[in-house]
Write an enzyme that holds these catalytic residues in place. Sequence first.
Site, PDB file in Angstrom:
ATOM      1  N   ARG A   1      35.205  37.189  40.792  1.00 52.11           N
ATOM      2  CA  ARG A   1      35.119  38.528  40.228  1.00 52.11           C
ATOM      3  C   ARG A   1      34.861  39.507  41.362  1.00 52.11           C
ATOM      4  NH1 ARG A   1      37.385  36.940  36.494  1.00 52.11           N
ATOM      5  NH2 ARG A   1      36.822  36.924  34.288  1.00 52.11           N
TER       6      ARG A   1
ATOM      7  N   HIS B   1      45.459  38.961  39.934  1.00 56.46           N
ATOM      8  CA  HIS B   1      44.612  38.198  39.000  1.00 56.46           C
ATOM      9  C   HIS B   1      45.434  37.176  38.211  1.00 56.46           C
ATOM     10  CE1 HIS B   1      40.603  38.416  36.585  1.00 56.46           C
ATOM     11  NE2 HIS B   1      41.022  37.157  36.755  1.00 56.46           N
TER      12      HIS B   1
END
Length: 328
Positions: free
Chosen positions: A249, A296
């Site tokens: 993250r 991502h």
Amino acid sequence: MIIERNMEHTDLPLVVIPACFPSMAPYLERGLDVIATKARVRMHTDMTLDLDEIMARLENANVAMTTGIHFNNAMLDALAPTLRCLTFGGTGVANFVDVNHAHDLDIMVCNAVHYGDNAVAEHTIALLFEITHKAGRLDVRTRAQGWPGSDITEIGGMTMGIVGFGGIGHRVAELAHGLGMKLIVWARHPDTETLDRLGVERADSIDDVFAKADVVSPHLALNDATRGIITARHLDMLHPGAIFLNTARAELVEQGALERRLNNGDIFAGLDVFDPEPLPDDAPLRDCPNTVLTPHVAWRSDKALAGIVDQNIRSVVAFLDGESYNIV
């Protein structure tokens, strides 16, 4: 396209999939019949992030099966009269839903776990290979320029520093060990058996990892305790030529700290996660030197997608049976 099951049985709960990634759609569609034994089901097969459209699609839903949709508290408030369960196609649900606020509204939140440990670990190593061996960039240059020369860097013998040692960190360590890398790991709850098997050096602090490693890769869940846990001071400890990887993250890193360190031009970064996402066109990271950026996708393997859907369907069926599965 909209796929529906059991919609004529208005006495049954309504389960809605308001959007889905195209690659996830076949797995979801195969699971609809399982849910349809207990509920009405409506699945939207396109992927939209338009929040007004999402809200329209979720009207009167009792269960929402979602992936990649950011729910603000106003949206949860508006859905609360009917919504009782929200499943999230991933582990980092706290990035997308205020879980405490959902609980206050009596909305059950479920996620998926360990579905993508291997996929994310492999992508972490892929970023490392692209930085060191430049296969993708050299392919582009060879096609455009004919025969560009370039040196490469061997991974074997480097020290891989891992911050966090859950399922993904564990798998990254195994892959790195198999490539002949040395390992140093910091973790609050280390798996001592695996650490011993892989000959891992146990760091006393995150500082140790950044000070000693040639490559640093965090693998922590994002929560109040880990947000910003990697600071500018840590990044300044990286030696020239060091590599920072992040497939976990972006918010684990102090805001703006990585961009500032990269602008010195003496370290490299391979990143699959950003804050915010999607990465804005004018984001400073796009112009930072020595970076490899991917959108991502580390979690989006065929096996991982199947695992996400299977767990989300189990969560929905458990909720409809008055039970629970993967509650956050």
